[in-house]
Scaffold this active site. Structure first.
Site, PDB file in Angstrom:
ATOM      1  N   LYS A  71       0.833  -1.355  -0.017  1.00  0.00           N
ATOM      2  CA  LYS A  71      -0.239   0.218   0.002  1.00  0.00           C
ATOM      3  C   LYS A  71       0.595   0.993  -0.303  1.00  0.00           C
ATOM      4  CE  LYS A  71      -4.036  -0.399   2.494  1.00  0.00           C
ATOM      5  NZ  LYS A  71      -4.207  -0.971   3.446  1.00  0.00           N
ATOM      6  N   ARG A 130      -2.955   3.119   8.764  1.00  0.00           N
ATOM      7  CA  ARG A 130      -3.461   1.983   7.758  1.00  0.00           C
ATOM      8  C   ARG A 130      -2.528   0.891   7.842  1.00  0.00           C
ATOM      9  NH1 ARG A 130      -4.918   4.412   1.913  1.00  0.00           N
ATOM     10  NH2 ARG A 130      -6.513   2.715   2.427  1.00  0.00           N
ATOM     11  N   GLY A 171      -8.153  -6.673   3.694  1.00  0.00           N
ATOM     12  CA  GLY A 171      -9.208  -6.831   5.482  1.00  0.00           C
ATOM     13  C   GLY A 171      -8.622  -8.109   5.882  1.00  0.00           C
ATOM     14  N   MET A 179      -5.313  -7.129   8.361  1.00  0.00           N
ATOM     15  CA  MET A 179      -4.937  -5.965   9.289  1.00  0.00           C
ATOM     16  C   MET A 179      -6.365  -5.107   9.237  1.00  0.00           C
ATOM     17  SD  MET A 179      -1.001  -6.687   9.059  1.00  0.00           S
ATOM     18  CE  MET A 179      -1.362  -6.469   6.998  1.00  0.00           C
ATOM     19  N   ARG A 220      -4.021  -1.107  -6.039  1.00  0.00           N
ATOM     20  CA  ARG A 220      -2.663  -2.450  -6.186  1.00  0.00           C
ATOM     21  C   ARG A 220      -2.740  -3.713  -6.964  1.00  0.00           C
ATOM     22  NH1 ARG A 220      -6.004  -4.493  -0.801  1.00  0.00           N
ATOM     23  NH2 ARG A 220      -7.889  -5.041  -1.804  1.00  0.00           N
ATOM     24  N   HIS A 263     -14.667  -8.238   1.570  1.00  0.00           N
ATOM     25  CA  HIS A 263     -13.780  -9.409   1.508  1.00  0.00           C
ATOM     26  C   HIS A 263     -14.284 -10.708   1.491  1.00  0.00           C
ATOM     27  CE1 HIS A 263     -12.110  -6.280   3.540  1.00  0.00           C
ATOM     28  NE2 HIS A 263     -12.539  -6.417   4.510  1.00  0.00           N
ATOM     29  N   ARG A 289       3.314 -49.584 -18.501  1.00  0.00           N
ATOM     30  CA  ARG A 289       3.697 -50.361 -17.098  1.00  0.00           C
ATOM     31  C   ARG A 289       3.203 -51.838 -17.099  1.00  0.00           C
ATOM     32  NH1 ARG A 289       3.604 -47.718 -11.010  1.00  0.00           N
ATOM     33  NH2 ARG A 289       1.233 -48.437 -11.475  1.00  0.00           N
ATOM     34  N   GLU A 318      12.068 -45.974  -8.860  1.00  0.00           N
ATOM     35  CA  GLU A 318      11.496 -45.586  -8.109  1.00  0.00           C
ATOM     36  C   GLU A 318      11.765 -45.966  -6.702  1.00  0.00           C
ATOM     37  OE1 GLU A 318       7.970 -47.147  -8.490  1.00  0.00           O
ATOM     38  OE2 GLU A 318       8.160 -48.787 -10.533  1.00  0.00           O
ATOM     39  N   SER A 346      12.259 -43.324 -16.236  1.00  0.00           N
ATOM     40  CA  SER A 346      10.853 -42.843 -15.749  1.00  0.00           C
ATOM     41  C   SER A 346      11.180 -42.730 -14.672  1.00  0.00           C
ATOM     42  CB  SER A 346       9.876 -43.423 -17.032  1.00  0.00           C
ATOM     43  OG  SER A 346       8.508 -42.809 -15.802  1.00  0.00           O
ATOM     44  N   GLY A 395       9.634 -42.518 -10.776  1.00  0.00           N
ATOM     45  CA  GLY A 395       7.869 -43.009 -10.140  1.00  0.00           C
ATOM     46  C   GLY A 395       8.498 -42.254  -8.870  1.00  0.00           C
ATOM     47  N   ASN A 408       6.252 -41.048  -6.644  1.00  0.00           N
ATOM     48  CA  ASN A 408       5.766 -41.437  -5.798  1.00  0.00           C
ATOM     49  C   ASN A 408       6.159 -42.259  -4.577  1.00  0.00           C
ATOM     50  OD1 ASN A 408       3.960 -39.995  -6.613  1.00  0.00           O
ATOM     51  ND2 ASN A 408       1.838 -41.709  -6.953  1.00  0.00           N
ATOM     52  N   CYS A 451       6.869 -39.569 -13.876  1.00  0.00           N
ATOM     53  CA  CYS A 451       5.745 -39.545 -13.883  1.00  0.00           C
ATOM     54  C   CYS A 451       4.538 -39.901 -12.709  1.00  0.00           C
ATOM     55  CB  CYS A 451       5.488 -41.114 -14.636  1.00  0.00           C
ATOM     56  SG  CYS A 451       5.866 -43.167 -13.630  1.00  0.00           S
ATOM     57  N   TYR A 495      10.858 -34.961 -20.139  1.00  0.00           N
ATOM     58  CA  TYR A 495       9.500 -35.052 -20.014  1.00  0.00           C
ATOM     59  C   TYR A 495       9.269 -34.971 -18.530  1.00  0.00           C
ATOM     60  CZ  TYR A 495       8.752 -40.238 -19.720  1.00  0.00           C
ATOM     61  OH  TYR A 495       9.131 -41.227 -19.472  1.00  0.00           O
TER      62      TYR A 495
HETATM   63  P1  ADP Z   1      -7.554  -2.440   4.338  1.00  0.00           P
HETATM   64  O1  ADP Z   1      -6.206  -2.859   3.668  1.00  0.00           O
HETATM   65  O2  ADP Z   1      -8.609  -3.303   4.708  1.00  0.00           O
HETATM   66  O3  ADP Z   1      -8.693  -2.321   2.454  1.00  0.00           O
HETATM   67  P2  ADP Z   1      -7.455   0.554   4.087  1.00  0.00           P
HETATM   68  O4  ADP Z   1      -6.123   0.842   5.202  1.00  0.00           O
HETATM   69  O5  ADP Z   1      -7.143   0.084   2.689  1.00  0.00           O
HETATM   70  O6  ADP Z   1      -7.665  -1.086   4.218  1.00  0.00           O
HETATM   71  O7  ADP Z   1      -8.710   1.527   4.569  1.00  0.00           O
HETATM   72  C1  ADP Z   1      -9.815   1.208   5.034  1.00  0.00           C
HETATM   73  C2  ADP Z   1     -10.301   1.872   4.142  1.00  0.00           C
HETATM   74  O8  ADP Z   1     -10.471   3.250   4.736  1.00  0.00           O
HETATM   75  C3  ADP Z   1     -10.524   2.368   2.520  1.00  0.00           C
HETATM   76  O9  ADP Z   1     -11.851   2.182   2.367  1.00  0.00           O
HETATM   77  C4  ADP Z   1     -10.169   3.078   2.403  1.00  0.00           C
HETATM   78  O10 ADP Z   1     -10.509   4.077   1.580  1.00  0.00           O
HETATM   79  C5  ADP Z   1     -10.350   4.274   3.891  1.00  0.00           C
HETATM   80  N1  ADP Z   1      -9.083   4.823   3.968  1.00  0.00           N
HETATM   81  C6  ADP Z   1      -8.179   4.811   4.688  1.00  0.00           C
HETATM   82  N2  ADP Z   1      -7.483   6.089   4.764  1.00  0.00           N
HETATM   83  C7  ADP Z   1      -8.548   6.902   4.525  1.00  0.00           C
HETATM   84  C8  ADP Z   1      -8.201   7.926   4.462  1.00  0.00           C
HETATM   85  N3  ADP Z   1      -6.573   9.070   4.397  1.00  0.00           N
HETATM   86  N4  ADP Z   1      -9.355   9.052   3.777  1.00  0.00           N
HETATM   87  C9  ADP Z   1     -10.486   8.413   3.385  1.00  0.00           C
HETATM   88  N5  ADP Z   1     -10.595   7.198   3.517  1.00  0.00           N
HETATM   89  C10 ADP Z   1      -9.705   6.773   3.710  1.00  0.00           C
HETATM   90 MG    MG Z   2      -7.966  -0.923   1.537  1.00  0.00          MG
HETATM   91 MG    MG Z   3       5.650 -47.769  -7.922  1.00  0.00          MG
END
Ligand code: ADP
Ligand code: MG
Ligand code: MG
Length: 939
Positions: free
Chosen positions: A81, A151, A160, A162, A395, A511, A673, A808, A827, A829, A831, A895, A915
């Site tokens: 991020k 964040r 989602g 963390m 991302r 999520h 075989r 094998e 070949s 084998g 496993n 194989c 192969y």
């Molecule tokens: P996650 O990794 O769980 O998406 P984020 O850190 O991206 O967590 O943030 C969660 C939500 O809060 C996201 O929708 C993000 O766009 C929003 N958000 C984060 N920072 C800001 C900010 N500075 N202003 C407005 N919205 C924010």
């Molecule tokens: Mg986010």
């Molecule tokens: Mg065998």
């Protein structure tokens, strides 16, 4: 062999896209130290960025980086991020100013036993001053306060998993400033209550439900549906209650000192790296625990200031199908979390074109710009504050396998990627889901409800309503579908355990949907027709009640929820996949064969691109109901005459089997075989026989029948073994009862002749199983050659057959130089070779201790799934090298099941095998893996 090339130097292979450490390698053998980690979480990126050197400050341990100072190549240090916020800032996109605290700092936090390292908070404070200057606001100011988000941001995206806190910097005082400065008290107090709730949740670990119940109660009292309609007085009341919740649960008041808020928030985000769901997710995706998360501190922009505001999530293309169209969702007058949390079901992005046409147009342009910049489909978070667009995250978007393939090919056509880059983009394991079956539309389906088609494919299973139960049931061998009203990242272990996921609320970017798509699990979201009653353990759709444990089927491609189980049909290959595979074929050096025992499998494999059969097991052909009695008669025969009579009966059947398979593989090599398993596998079960004997005693049957049964029991008992895996099987059978192999060889050559007569070209390869000593192969080769001579006579010249062996038994690998004298091919084998090298019997190991071994890092992987290159691999390398030194043209292949697994394919490529052979459905995957191996380790 490594030992022969002198001192082994260790280097590391890192992912050229995300910087992830993949492996340590012998640099004598591997020149290129870039690879593809293959993680679905891999932030596949512009490889050029990786070559960008890190700024010198990085070396000197700089722990706080302004967005202007970083770039996308710094993911390992700044997290995905943070690195992307930096990249976007420098590319001139509207990103609210802020800075990133490094993953190094996170690791330091942990090694200090959970404390911010010396001096870090001072660095954070001075970084904040710069943001204050840019924004012309002050943190903690009572007139115009700066608010920030704190964040999380790991190296590999973990959507989602963390925590993040928004609106930090509000307290009883600054909230008044925000209210009067914006002239919008309702908004200001909405932000404040959000802060207290998130803070309580993230910093003090207080479950959201304690806050939500209070909010719900108030809304009921006022007869209000939506948060945005809650009046300011009510917010103020709720805020007081929320503060009480904190005092009561955490035993401390909600901190009014904004710097204390910041300090606690940063620590909490570091801590969230180790929460349960993040740990589960990391395990599922093989992300190292040692990586740590970065923390981003960013000035807030507000989507909840009124109807000219909003927030949304956008994919630059359809992540489900790969189609070129914006795909996403938004909410008017809402803050970030609202969209992804699945609390309100958001609107499709296309609608924004009507509600805010200018913003929509800007989004279209930003999407194109970001996609071209990153050379990949982007997943973008945006917020609109009073008619102005801000980008908060980008991302590389998670996608289905179907979309991944389509995107790779489209990007080549659009000249965004080269063929080689596109090829390396493909996560081979992910492709597996493409070759999953779909619902047979000809069948009559009882459709219970239709929701959003969030992740394609069909899943059938028994309904469960919570994640723990999903895990529990799936452990006990049940197939389950997880059904829940909302989707929460805490349910990740349930999603992993389930065949598919159904939710009644939440959108396509919730999520659950994102996670399910990444894992290739079918998912239906936002299915509001489904009314869930967890108390009763049931859901109701229309007038149908579905209880826990009932079977349902999800069609994640159309969003249908179907009662009961449904017949599934074979997958079809898309044009794009066909194209990608053609490119792969031009690149790869390894040939791909298939393991197939029937003409149908052979034909299917050929349609997937198999270049021959690497393993045709003959024992399956003995098992059919009509043949088994003949096979049994052959085994139980008292004398040679009776045995030959039974074999004579089997001969034409085998011949027709081989004709079918040879015909399906016309022109391509087919490795057959000779019989491998111990004979008792074909005989009736001992316990059943004893039961029958018991019953006969009571029934006073005829003496004849009884004595026949007694005799049978004696013979079966004779063939029983203490340890069949290491017993009388493979060539050990062929040597003691040569008539069996002889019959099989006759059948093979008669089949060859019959087909040649019809003008069908056949390339037979006869494989002797379980050889451990050269004399075993020598004897069996003589038998094959002699029999060939007998059958073919003068036609021998026209049938260029080969005789080889499976390697094998470890002793065979060790003495491969001797064995090669009598073998045209080896070949592996893998496993059995794995079983015997480790001394594990697979069935016992996987059932009893192997899972424990992997969970406790005694073994890094299950060696039956991923080839153990250090041990088993060493034997293979040795055998190839010593075999070829005696016979330069020796053909080599593998194989075992490993032949369809990516890392093992890479190993086979690097070891110089000719192969790999795998099951028909894994052939497309193997073709691409082989191409990737060649691109990374050209040979
Ligand atoms: P996650 O990794 O769980 O998406 P984020 O850190 O991206 O967590 O943030 C969660 C939500 O809060 C996201 O929708 C993000 O766009 C929003 N958000 C984060 N920072 C800001 C900010 N500075 N202003 C407005 N919205 C924010
Ligand atoms: Mg986010
Ligand atoms: Mg065998």
């Amino acid at each position: 062999m490594q030992s022969s090339s002198g001192e082994m130097k260790l280097g590391s292979i890192v992912c050229q896209y995300c910087g992830e450490l993949i492996d340590t390698v012998d640099t004598n053998r591997v020149k290129i130290l870039y690879g593809v980690c293959g993680l679905s979480t891999c932030s596949v990126n512009n490889p050029k960025e990786m070559e960008q050197p890190l700024p010198p400050q990085a070396e000197q341990g700089k722990r706080v980086w302004h967005f202007q100072e970083g770039h996308a190549g710094m993911k390992t240090l700044l997290g995905g991020k943070g690195a992307n916020l930096a990249e976007m800032t420098n590319a001139g996109l509207p990103v609210p100013p802020g800075f990133t605290i490094t993953t190094d700092a996170c690791r330091a936090y942990y090694s200090a036993g959970g404390k911010l390292p010396e001096g870090l908070f001072d660095e954070i404070r001075s970084a904040l001053v710069k943001v204050e200057q840019t924004k012309k606001q002050k943190f903690g100011d009572s007139l115009n306060p700066l608010l920030v988000s704190v964040r999380s941001g790991s190296v590999n995206s973990m959507p989602g998993m963390m925590d993040t806190i928004l609106n930090l910097g509000l307290n009883d005082n600054t909230v008044k400033g925000l209210a009067s400065h914006t002239g919008n008290p309702q908004f200001a107090y909405d932000c404040y209550r959000r802060l207290i709730q998130m803070f309580g949740n993230v910093v003090f670990d207080i479950e959201g439900i304690h806050f939500e119940t209070l909010l719900h109660r108030k809304k009921n009292e006022l007869a209000i549906d939506e948060d945005k309609d809650v009046p300011v007085e009510a917010w103020i009341e709720i805020i007081e209650k929320f503060k009480e919740v904190i005092e009561w649960r955490a035993n401390v008041p909600f901190p009014q000192d904004v710097y204390e808020q910041l300090h606690l928030a940063v620590e909490a985000v570091f801590r969230s790296w180790n929460n349960q769901r993040a740990n589960v997710y990391r395990k599922a995706y093989n992300i190292p625990d040692s990586q740590g998360t970065a923390v981003n501190i960013q000035s807030m922009v507000f989507g909840n200031m009124g109807d000219d505001c909003g927030t949304g999530v956008l994919f630059t293309r359809n992540p489900s199908t790969g189609e070129k169209a914006l795909y996403g969702e938004y909410l008017i007058n809402a803050q970030g979390e609202d969209v992804v949390a699945g609390i309100r079901t958001p609107l499709p992005i296309a609608k924004l074109n009507q509600e805010m046409p200018e913003i929509y147009e800007q989004l279209v342009q930003t999407a194109a710009k970001l996609e071209a910049h990153y050379k990949d489909m982007q997943d973008i978070e945006f917020t609109v504050e009073k008619g102005k667009l801000f980008i908060l995250q980008t991302r590389n978007g998670k996608r289905t396998a179907q979309a991944a393939v389509k995107l790779a090919v489209h990007f080549v056509h659009e000249r965004i990627l080269t063929i080689e880059e596109a090829m390396l983009r493909i996560d081979v394991e992910h492709l597996n889901q493409l070759l999953h079956r779909a619902i047979d539309e000809d069948e009559k389906l009882q459709v219970l409800a239709v929701g959003l088609p969030a992740s394609p494919g069909a899943a059938t299973g028994q309904v469960v309503f919570d994640a723990d139960k999903a895990e529990e049931w799936s452990r006990s061998g049940k197939r389950v579908v997880l059904v829940s009203s909302e989707t929460s990242p805490e349910d990740i272990h349930g999603v992993i355990a389930a065949e598919g996921v159904l939710t009644s609320r939440g959108g396509m970017t919730s999520h659950a949907a994102v996670v399910a798509r990444g894992m290739g699990k079918p998912c239906v979201c936002g299915c509001e027709e489904v009314r869930i009653d967890t108390g009763e353990g049931q859901f109701i759709a229309g007038d149908v009640k579905v209880r826990e444990g009932d079977w349902i089927t999800l069609d994640g491609s159309t969003g249908r929820v179907i009662a009961g189980t449904v017949t599934l049909k074979e997958p079809e290959m898309s044009d794009e996949l066909g194209q990608l595979l053609k490119w792969a074929d031009d690149i790869r050096a390894l040939k791909i064969r298939t393991n197939a025992d029937s003409p149908e499998d052979a034909a299917k494999a050929r349609s997937f691109g198999a270049e021959g059969i690497g393993l045709c097991r003959t024992e399956h052909m003995f098992m059919s109901a009509s043949r088994l009695p003949v096979v049994q008669a052959m085994i139980l025969a008292d004398n040679l005459k009776d045995r030959k009579a039974a074999l004579d009966q089997l001969l034409p059947m085998q011949q027709s089997d081989f004709e079918g398979i040879f015909a399906a593989m016309e022109g391509l090599p087919v490795t057959i075989r000779l019989l491998d398993p111990p004979l008792h596998e074909f005989l009736p079960n001992m316990e059943e026989l004893l039961l029958r004997q018991e019953r006969m005693k009571k029934d006073a049957d005829t003496i004849d029948e009884r004595s026949a049964l007694d005799q049978l029991i004696r013979k079966v008992r004779n063939l029983q073994e203490m340890n069949p895996m290491l017993g009388w099987r493979g060539c050990r059978l062929g040597i003691l009862i040569p008539e069996i192999y002889q019959m099989q060889v006759i059948a093979i050559f008669r089949a060859v002749l019959a087909l040649q007569k019809k003008g069908v070209q056949v390339v037979p390869e006869i494989m002797i199983p379980l050889v451990g000593h050269v004399n075993e192969l020598k004897a069996m080769r003589e038998l094959v050659d002699r029999t060939a001579e007998d059958v073919l006579g003068t036609l021998k010249e026209q049938v260029p057959y080969q005789v080889g062996t499976m390697i094998e038994v470890p002793r065979a690998a060790l003495t491969a130089g001797q064995i090669a004298q009598y073998a045209d091919f080896f070949s592996f084998g893998t496993n059995d070779l794995t079983q015997m090298t480790f001394g594990y019997s697979r069935d016992d190991a996987e059932g009893k201790f192997l899972t424990h071994y992997v969970e406790h890092h005694i073994l890094s992987q299950n060696p039956f799934q991923v080839l153990d290159t250090e041990g088993v691999g060493l034997l293979i390398e040795w055998a190839v090298e010593s075999g070829r030194s005696k016979k330069p043209g020796l053909k080599t292949g593998i194989c075992g099941e490993h032949g369809g697994e990516k890392d093992s394919i890479f190993f086979c490529h690097q070891t110089g095998l000719d192969y790999v052979s795998c099951s028909p459905f894994r052939i497309p995957l193997a073709r691409i893996a082989a191409a990737q191996a060649q691109l990374i380790h050209s040979r």
